[in-house]
Design an enzyme around this catalytic site. Structure first.
Site, PDB file in Angstrom:
ATOM      1  CD  GLU A 198      12.757 -64.752  48.065  1.00 19.66           C
ATOM      2  OE1 GLU A 198      11.745 -64.542  48.582  1.00 19.66           O
ATOM      3  OE2 GLU A 198      12.880 -64.596  46.759  1.00 19.66           O
TER       4      GLU A 198
ATOM      5  CD  GLU B 141       6.714 -62.931  46.763  1.00 19.31           C
ATOM      6  OE1 GLU B 141       7.395 -63.322  45.368  1.00 19.31           O
ATOM      7  OE2 GLU B 141       7.346 -63.305  47.697  1.00 19.31           O
TER       8      GLU B 141
END
Length: 262
Positions: free
Chosen positions: A142, A239
């Protein structure tokens, strides 16, 4: 659209193990979180089973999180610790039915040249991707913005794609966090469309503030529609940091056309 509640950031007004019930009550079918390692796997599995939730993602161990570390995959001299972390992550994933794990690259240690950090990261990703493939688990990596985490090694989509190619692995994929990539590079829809075969997980939060979708500049109604039309079938992890409480902020779902069961 499959939405997963990130229990590290949502329902934080409740104890961690109580957040599974709250996520299910809010209509989520899946959950994700940073790390499971502070709890016995059986304890988490019981919450998942009781509330009929799927755990869609967690991270490999990331070093001393409380001390400010944000991953050790690019840290020379800690290969053994990284490899032990991969083994631990696999054990939890198997116990919890997780089919994808994320690797946080980490902040480049002081005094370490970027070229050295790069070489270590490539080697660690190749190792982890190989070990996870043996267990039927995908490895994700990520990019994260350097405004929130200064010095984070992996901070752009192109950089992540080049890392994936350099490992030579067919078991390493991209976790695309829309909030982070809005801050670093923009071109969200075009980037996702161009790289959809390698994107296995998407995460959302608005900018500025990293709050729920609809509170900032990102056109999430457009992006959700584009993802559907692209044929994206993976999970979308929520998130974000609720502006007030998680429950008070969940009206963004209806405002963006998300079904009540998501």
């Amino acid at each position: 659209m499959k939405l997963a509640a990130n229990l590290t950031m949502l329902f934080t007004e409740f104890d961690f193990l109580d957040r599974f019930e709250k996520a299910a009550q809010a209509g989520f079918a899946g959950v994700e979180f940073l790390f499971p390692y502070a709890y016995p796997a059986a304890q988490i599995a019981e919450r998942l089973d009781t509330h009929r939730l799927q755990l869609v993602l967690h991270n490999l161990p990331a070093g001393d999180w409380a001390g400010g570390e944000r991953g050790i995959a690019c840290h020379p001299g800690r290969r053994g610790e990284f490899e032990q972390g991969v083994a631990s992550a696999i054990a939890y994933a198997q116990a919890l039915g997780v089919k994808q794990l994320n690797c946080l690259a980490g902040i480049v240690p002081q005094g370490v040249e970027r070229a050295r950090a790069h070489d270590v990261l490539v080697a660690n990703l190749a190792f982890a991707a190989r070990r996870l493939k043996d267990e039927g688990i995908a490895l994700l990596v990520e990019p994260i913005n350097t405004f929130d985490i200064p010095g984070f090694f992996l901070h752009g989509t192109r950089q992540a794609l080049d890392l994936i190619a350099e490992t030579g692995s067919d078991n390493l994929f991209l976790q695309y966090d829309i909030y982070h990539m809005q801050r670093m590079e923009g071109e969200l829809a075009a980037t996702m469309a161009a790289n959809l075969p390698l994107i296995r997980h998407v995460q959302v939060a608005d900018n500025p503030g990293r709050n729920e979708p609809g509170t900032g500049e990102i056109n999430y109604r457009y992006l959700f529609d584009r993802l559907d039309r692209m044929g994206y079938t993976g999970w979308i992890g929520c998130e974000y940091k609720p502006r007030t409480t998680t429950y008070d902020g969940l009206d963004w779902l209806a405002q963006h056309g998300v079904p009540s069961t998501h």
